[in-house]
Enzyme design. Structure first.
Site, PDB file in Angstrom:
ATOM      1  N   ALA A 251      11.184   1.865   7.809  1.00  0.00           N
ATOM      2  CA  ALA A 251       9.796   2.270   8.058  1.00  0.00           C
ATOM      3  C   ALA A 251       9.384   1.664   9.393  1.00  0.00           C
ATOM      4  O   ALA A 251       8.869   0.556   9.461  1.00  0.00           O
ATOM      5  CB  ALA A 251       8.893   1.759   6.938  1.00  0.00           C
TER       6      ALA A 251
ATOM      7  N   TYR B 124       4.996  -7.913  15.654  1.00  0.00           N
ATOM      8  CA  TYR B 124       5.192  -6.704  14.839  1.00  0.00           C
ATOM      9  C   TYR B 124       5.925  -5.627  15.640  1.00  0.00           C
ATOM     10  O   TYR B 124       6.958  -5.112  15.203  1.00  0.00           O
ATOM     11  CB  TYR B 124       3.833  -6.187  14.381  1.00  0.00           C
TER      12      TYR B 124
ATOM     13  N   PHE C 262       0.832  -1.210   0.000  1.00  0.00           N
ATOM     14  CA  PHE C 262       0.000   0.000   0.000  1.00  0.00           C
ATOM     15  C   PHE C 262       0.872   1.268   0.000  1.00  0.00           C
ATOM     16  O   PHE C 262       0.851   2.048  -0.962  1.00  0.00           O
ATOM     17  CB  PHE C 262      -0.947  -0.069   1.208  1.00  0.00           C
TER      18      PHE C 262
END
Ligand code: UDP
Length: 341
Positions: free
Chosen positions: A116, A147, A13
């Site tokens: 990122a 994560y 995305f």
């Protein structure tokens, strides 16, 4: 001679918008992606572009690139709570081994490196809004840990390589939305849009009083490019500081669609952060960056894109938070069945 940028996760995305912007700015781009949660459809606009190359590669297995590289942007990772719940081992690996591989590439090429990272490094924050100096409040063994901790490791790796001489830098990306989100990625905005398009109730987790701050993808990409071009080490927060509750978000999306579907409360996921809002003072000072797209405009552009691009068949069934462990016991007010439309 164009400067060459390697973008891992470039078919995702954010990554795909980033590749397009870099090409438009005159860079050549090598996109490396294993297509785990991304799609070549996102790169359709770059087909035939001479400065663009695609490499189907899991960067956790290595990243060998011949020729010069000026910048390495490491964006590869499952990134929504539903995605990393589905792919926890891949998430751990790409944040750790994958990051090390990308850092090694940057070191070998004498390139600038950008990880990122994410607002998730702040966990369920005890400081609000979140400044870069805050160390966070992360559950290291909870369902989001694969994560959150992988990204925290990424930051540690970037900081360590920086101390050894690589120009490694860190951005922390807050909630972002826009075209190319997937209907089933589980995030609040695409989920609510999909539910509206299907005439289903909007599933608000808990009582919906938890907050997030949503940034339009074009604004975010502009911040990323400014950071990539700078020599700022970071970490720098990139996000939109306009904060709203998830219940308010559901109402706004419903108003935008002029819909009267019900709002249905569902259990709150485990470790769902109560609040989130970036302090973007550093980005403003060091990069002269701030988001500029009005929220309603960004939302209606996103809604229009989703209406045009999501085939009904793509609307996979199942609750929005499928696969994400939910809090037990359910918050008392989560039992409220319906809010009047
Ligand atoms: N959320 C919700 N309904 C949904 C999906 C998400 O109420 O169908 C909530 C979620 O519990 C969280 C917020 O919306 O409080 C933002 O979730 P998202 O998955 O977009 O991203 P997060 O910021 O949690 O990574």
């Amino acid at each position: 001679m164009r400067k060459r940028v390697v973008v891992t996760g470039g078919a995702g995305f954010i990554g795909s918008h980033l590749c397009e912007r870099l090409i438009a700015d005159g860079y050549s781009v090598l996109c490396a992606d294993n297509l785990l949660t991304s799609s070549l459809d996102n790169l359709a606009g770059l087909a035939g572009e001479p400065g663009f190359e695609f490499l189907e590669q899991d960067v956790s297995d290595g990243l060998a690139v011949s020729g010069k590289v000026a910048i390495v942007l490491h964006f590869a990772s499952p990134a929504s709570p539903v995605d990393y719940a589905r792919h926890p081992l891949e998430t751990l690996r790409v944040g750790s081994v994958g990051t090390m591989n990308c850092l090694e590439l940057a070191r070998e090429k004498n390139a600038r490196f950008l990880i990122a990272s994410t607002s998730e490094v702040y966990g369920d924050p005890a400081e609000h809004p979140q400044r870069e100096s805050y160390w966070g409040n992360v559950n290291p063994i909870g369902p989001r840990a694969c994560y959150d901790e992988a990204k925290r490791f990424s930051e540690a790796a970037a900081a360590t390589y920086r101390s050894l001489g690589t120009d490694a830098a860190i951005i922390r990306i807050f909630n972002t939305f826009g075209p190319r989100m997937r209907p089933a990625d589980g995030r609040a905005i695409p989920t609510f849009i999909r539910q509206l398009l299907d005439g289903e109730p909007l599933t608000v987790a808990g009582d919906g009083s938890q907050t997030r701050s949503f940034c339009y993808v074009d604004d975010l990409v502009d911040g990323i490019v400014r950071m990539a071009r700078s020599n700022v080490p970071g970490p720098v927060n990139l996000g939109n500081p306009t904060e709203l509750t998830i219940l308010d978000l559901a109402h706004r999306i419903r108003e935008l669609a002029e819909s009267a579907v019900e709002i249905r409360h569902v259990p709150l996921p485990v470790d769902d952060p109560r609040v989130r809002r970036p302090d973007i003072g550093l980005a403003l000072e060091l990069l002269d960056w701030r988001p500029v797209t009005p929220f309603e405009q960004a939302l209606s552009q996103t809604f229009a894109w989703c209406s045009a691009h999501w085939a009904p068949a793509a609307h996979t069934a199942g609750p929005a938070t499928a696969g994400v462990p939910v809090a037990a016991p359910v918050a008392a007010n989560a039992a409220t069945p319906v809010l009047a439309s």
